[in-house]
Motif scaffolding. Structure first.
Motif, short mmCIF file in Angstrom:
data_model
loop_
_atom_site.label_atom_id
_atom_site.label_comp_id
_atom_site.label_asym_id
_atom_site.label_seq_id
_atom_site.Cartn_x
_atom_site.Cartn_y
_atom_site.Cartn_z
N ASP A 27 0.78 -1.27 0.00
CA ASP A 27 0.04 -0.11 0.04
C ASP A 27 0.95 1.32 -0.04
N GLY A 28 2.27 1.14 -0.20
CA GLY A 28 3.04 2.26 -0.13
C GLY A 28 3.50 2.78 1.25
N ASN A 29 3.17 2.10 2.49
CA ASN A 29 3.29 2.49 3.78
C ASN A 29 4.73 2.22 3.98
N PRO A 30 5.69 3.00 4.68
CA PRO A 30 7.06 2.63 5.13
C PRO A 30 7.03 1.52 6.15
N THR A 31 8.00 0.54 5.83
CA THR A 31 8.01 -0.45 6.88
C THR A 31 9.62 -0.53 7.35
N GLN A 32 10.52 -0.14 6.34
CA GLN A 32 12.00 -0.06 7.02
C GLN A 32 12.60 1.09 6.30
N GLU A 33 13.54 1.76 7.07
CA GLU A 33 14.42 2.80 6.42
C GLU A 33 15.95 2.52 6.59
N SER A 34 16.76 2.75 5.55
CA SER A 34 18.23 2.61 5.67
C SER A 34 18.73 4.02 5.86
N GLN A 35 19.91 4.10 6.18
CA GLN A 35 20.71 5.20 6.24
C GLN A 35 20.95 6.41 5.17
N PHE A 36 21.05 7.68 5.49
CA PHE A 36 21.36 8.41 4.22
C PHE A 36 22.68 8.17 3.99
N VAL A 37 23.02 8.07 2.69
CA VAL A 37 24.68 8.00 2.06
C VAL A 37 24.61 9.16 0.99
N CYS A 38 25.83 9.90 1.36
CA CYS A 38 26.04 10.86 0.36
C CYS A 38 26.65 10.27 -0.91
N SER A 39 26.24 10.89 -2.04
CA SER A 39 26.54 10.14 -3.46
C SER A 39 28.00 10.85 -3.81
N ALA A 40 28.34 11.93 -3.30
CA ALA A 40 29.49 12.74 -3.59
C ALA A 40 30.96 12.35 -2.76
N CYS A 41 30.52 12.28 -1.16
CA CYS A 41 31.52 12.00 -0.26
C CYS A 41 31.48 10.82 0.45
N GLY A 42 30.20 10.15 0.26
CA GLY A 42 30.16 8.79 1.02
C GLY A 42 29.79 8.99 2.28
N HIS A 43 29.56 10.16 2.90
CA HIS A 43 29.27 10.31 4.48
C HIS A 43 27.96 9.56 4.49
N VAL A 44 27.87 9.21 5.83
CA VAL A 44 26.61 8.16 6.34
C VAL A 44 26.03 8.95 7.47
N GLU A 45 24.71 9.10 7.27
CA GLU A 45 23.88 9.63 8.54
C GLU A 45 22.95 8.88 8.85
#
Length: 116
Positions: A98-116
């Motif tokens: 139904d499009g409801n969020p079930t699991q989220e990953s971390q943000f990853v920067c495509s330029a420097c690879g920084h993870v938050e």
């Protein structure tokens, strides 16, 4: 530095860059990154290309859509700015049918690879 996908030596960065590049598959890596870091960035880069191609197809019909784009993938891609370098950070959000969020990953920067 060797490419974690191809196993070939990556091209050395230029004098004003710290990015190594694989001439065969196009993967990029910063000096000192691990194979996992490179793989995470490449996944985000490929997801961004798929989204860009899809948006271009919807906007102007400039190319035909692939069968893969017609499938319900069960994922959303979220973006935001990177606080470290100003690049674009991506993350995937798994969704149910139904499009409801079930699991989220971390943000990853495509330029420097920084993870938050």
């Amino acid at each position: 530095m060797d490419c974690p996908d191809c196993g070939l030596p990556m091209l050395e960065p230029g004098p004003q860059s710290n990015r190594h590049c694989c001439y065969r598959c196009g993967r990029v890596a910063a000096t000192g990154e691990t194979a996992d870091d490179i793989t995470i960035r490449e996944r985000g880069r490929q997801e961004a290309f798929v989204l860009l191609d899809y948006a271009m197809a919807l906007r102007g019909g400039c190319r035909t859509r692939s069968p893969m784009e017609d499938l319900t993938m069960g994922q959303l891609i979220q973006t935001r700015g990177c606080g470290k370098c100003g690049g674009t950070m991506y993350r995937t959000v798994e969704t149910d049918e139904d499009g409801n969020p079930t699991q989220e990953s971390q943000f990853v920067c495509s330029a420097c690879g920084h993870v938050e």
